[in-house]
Design a protein around this motif. Structure first.
Motif, PDB file in Angstrom:
ATOM      1  N   UNK A  88       0.822  -1.213   0.000  1.00 15.99           N
ATOM      2  CA  UNK A  88       0.000   0.000   0.000  1.00 15.99           C
ATOM      3  C   UNK A  88       0.857   1.264   0.000  1.00 15.99           C
ATOM      4  N   UNK A  89       0.315   2.306  -0.631  1.00 13.65           N
ATOM      5  CA  UNK A  89       0.996   3.589  -0.747  1.00 13.65           C
ATOM      6  C   UNK A  89       0.067   4.658  -0.176  1.00 13.65           C
ATOM      7  N   UNK A  90       0.615   5.614   0.564  1.00 14.97           N
ATOM      8  CA  UNK A  90      -0.180   6.736   1.068  1.00 14.97           C
ATOM      9  C   UNK A  90      -0.612   7.617  -0.100  1.00 14.97           C
ATOM     10  N   UNK A  91      -1.725   8.327   0.078  1.00 19.62           N
ATOM     11  CA  UNK A  91      -2.296   9.111  -1.020  1.00 19.62           C
ATOM     12  C   UNK A  91      -1.358  10.226  -1.466  1.00 19.62           C
ATOM     13  N   UNK A  92      -0.706  10.934  -0.544  1.00 19.57           N
ATOM     14  CA  UNK A  92       0.204  12.003  -0.950  1.00 19.57           C
ATOM     15  C   UNK A  92       1.456  11.457  -1.632  1.00 19.57           C
ATOM     16  N   UNK A  93       1.942  10.297  -1.161  1.00 20.52           N
ATOM     17  CA  UNK A  93       3.087   9.642  -1.798  1.00 20.52           C
ATOM     18  C   UNK A  93       2.700   9.145  -3.195  1.00 20.52           C
ATOM     19  N   UNK A  94       1.486   8.658  -3.327  1.00 24.43           N
ATOM     20  CA  UNK A  94       0.986   8.202  -4.624  1.00 24.43           C
ATOM     21  C   UNK A  94       0.980   9.358  -5.621  1.00 24.43           C
ATOM     22  N   UNK A  95       0.560  10.541  -5.172  1.00 29.66           N
ATOM     23  CA  UNK A  95       0.543  11.708  -6.057  1.00 29.66           C
ATOM     24  C   UNK A  95       1.916  12.069  -6.568  1.00 29.66           C
ATOM     25  N   UNK A  96       2.923  12.041  -5.700  1.00 27.01           N
ATOM     26  CA  UNK A  96       4.274  12.391  -6.141  1.00 27.01           C
ATOM     27  C   UNK A  96       4.859  11.325  -7.069  1.00 27.01           C
ATOM     28  N   UNK A  97       4.567  10.040  -6.804  1.00 28.28           N
ATOM     29  CA  UNK A  97       5.060   8.968  -7.687  1.00 28.28           C
ATOM     30  C   UNK A  97       4.419   9.052  -9.066  1.00 28.28           C
ATOM     31  N   UNK A  98       3.110   9.281  -9.100  1.00 27.45           N
ATOM     32  CA  UNK A  98       2.419   9.393 -10.389  1.00 27.45           C
ATOM     33  C   UNK A  98       2.913  10.621 -11.146  1.00 27.45           C
ATOM     34  N   UNK A  99       3.141  11.725 -10.447  1.00 24.46           N
ATOM     35  CA  UNK A  99       3.652  12.935 -11.100  1.00 24.46           C
ATOM     36  C   UNK A  99       5.013  12.677 -11.729  1.00 24.46           C
ATOM     37  N   UNK A 100       5.874  11.913 -11.045  1.00 22.61           N
ATOM     38  CA  UNK A 100       7.194  11.599 -11.596  1.00 22.61           C
ATOM     39  C   UNK A 100       7.078  10.711 -12.833  1.00 22.61           C
ATOM     40  N   UNK A 101       6.177   9.733 -12.782  1.00 17.48           N
ATOM     41  CA  UNK A 101       6.000   8.828 -13.926  1.00 17.48           C
ATOM     42  C   UNK A 101       5.439   9.581 -15.121  1.00 17.48           C
ATOM     43  N   UNK A 102       4.454  10.439 -14.892  1.00 20.36           N
ATOM     44  CA  UNK A 102       3.833  11.193 -15.989  1.00 20.36           C
ATOM     45  C   UNK A 102       4.802  12.228 -16.543  1.00 20.36           C
ATOM     46  N   UNK A 103       5.653  12.801 -15.690  1.00 22.07           N
ATOM     47  CA  UNK A 103       6.647  13.761 -16.185  1.00 22.07           C
ATOM     48  C   UNK A 103       7.676  13.064 -17.073  1.00 22.07           C
ATOM     49  N   UNK A 104       8.029  11.816 -16.712  1.00 24.14           N
ATOM     50  CA  UNK A 104       9.003  11.057 -17.507  1.00 24.14           C
ATOM     51  C   UNK A 104       8.390  10.573 -18.814  1.00 24.14           C
ATOM     52  N   UNK A 133      -1.553  15.738  -9.796  1.00 22.19           N
ATOM     53  CA  UNK A 133      -0.263  15.201 -10.238  1.00 22.19           C
ATOM     54  C   UNK A 133      -0.005  15.479 -11.713  1.00 22.19           C
ATOM     55  N   UNK A 134      -0.953  16.088 -12.385  1.00 26.78           N
ATOM     56  CA  UNK A 134      -0.752  16.446 -13.792  1.00 26.78           C
ATOM     57  C   UNK A 134      -1.269  15.436 -14.789  1.00 26.78           C
ATOM     58  N   UNK A 135      -2.128  14.531 -14.347  1.00 27.99           N
ATOM     59  CA  UNK A 135      -2.701  13.539 -15.259  1.00 27.99           C
ATOM     60  C   UNK A 135      -3.879  14.197 -15.986  1.00 27.99           C
ATOM     61  N   UNK A 136      -3.810  14.313 -17.322  1.00 31.02           N
ATOM     62  CA  UNK A 136      -4.892  14.991 -18.037  1.00 31.02           C
ATOM     63  C   UNK A 136      -6.167  14.162 -18.155  1.00 31.02           C
ATOM     64  N   UNK A 137      -6.026  12.852 -18.352  1.00 33.54           N
ATOM     65  CA  UNK A 137      -7.185  11.976 -18.515  1.00 33.54           C
ATOM     66  C   UNK A 137      -7.003  10.734 -17.660  1.00 33.54           C
ATOM     67  N   UNK A 138      -8.090  10.333 -17.021  1.00 37.37           N
ATOM     68  CA  UNK A 138      -8.072   9.151 -16.174  1.00 37.37           C
ATOM     69  C   UNK A 138      -9.143   8.198 -16.681  1.00 37.37           C
ATOM     70  N   UNK A 139      -8.768   6.945 -16.889  1.00 37.64           N
ATOM     71  CA  UNK A 139      -9.728   5.929 -17.297  1.00 37.64           C
ATOM     72  C   UNK A 139     -10.156   5.098 -16.091  1.00 37.64           C
ATOM     73  N   UNK A 140     -11.347   4.567 -16.143  1.00 35.50           N
ATOM     74  CA  UNK A 140     -11.854   3.724 -15.077  1.00 35.50           C
ATOM     75  C   UNK A 140     -11.973   2.294 -15.575  1.00 35.50           C
ATOM     76  N   UNK A 141     -11.423   1.359 -14.825  1.00 35.38           N
ATOM     77  CA  UNK A 141     -11.481  -0.054 -15.204  1.00 35.38           C
ATOM     78  C   UNK A 141     -12.721  -0.675 -14.599  1.00 35.38           C
TER      79      UNK A 141
END
Length: 148
Positions: A88-104, A133-141
């Motif tokens: 499990x990942x904390x919500x604020x940590x999740x935001x920074x990880x996703x931001x890094x992945x999307x920036x890359x 985190x800068x994600x423009x579009x989010x899909x739902x599974x």
């Protein structure tokens, strides 16, 4: 002899408007709105429908980033790794990880995989964090409904 211009007994014209019917209509509308207003502000318990949907077209060279939310409120990040080794990942940590992945990799599709019984507030918090985190579009599974 009375002609068209004679000053005989003419009826005096009344310039007043009869507002009684208008008041009656307004009172009826007031009562209707007083009765229906509380019904509009309260929520109704509904079971959301299961629907079939068209799969998302995904290029072969791009692996989607899947953010999962279980029914206990725990968040997970999965980008093609083993699901057994996830923690499990904390919500604020999740935001920074996703931001890094999307920036890359800006073209990385981000998908949310939420449990059916996950609280709606947790899902909305996750969506807000992904937007921050800068994600423009989010899909739902989702899963297709059971046939038969």
């Amino acid at each position: 002899m009375k002609g068209p211009y004679s000053r005989g007994h003419k009826r005096k014209l009344s310039s007043e408007i009869n507002v009684v019917p208008f008041i009656d209509v307004m009172l009826v509308l007031l009562v209707i709105f007083m009765i229906t207003a509380p019904m509009m502000t309260q929520g109704v318990q509904v079971e959301l429908p299961k629907v079939t949907s068209k799969p998302i077209d995904n290029p072969d060279d791009v692996t989607p980033l899947i953010v999962s939310l279980d029914d206990s409120g725990n968040y997970y990040i999965d980008m093609g790794s083993d699901e057994d080794k996830r923690s499990p990942v904390a919500l604020d940590e999740l935001g920074s990880k996703v931001a890094a992945i999307v920036a890359e990799k800006p073209k990385t599709p981000v998908l949310v995989k939420g449990a059916k019984t996950a609280p709606y507030g947790d899902v909305m918090g996750l969506m807000s964090t992904l937007q921050g985190a800068g994600v423009p579009n989010v899909g739902l599974i989702s899963e297709p409904p059971n046939e038969g």
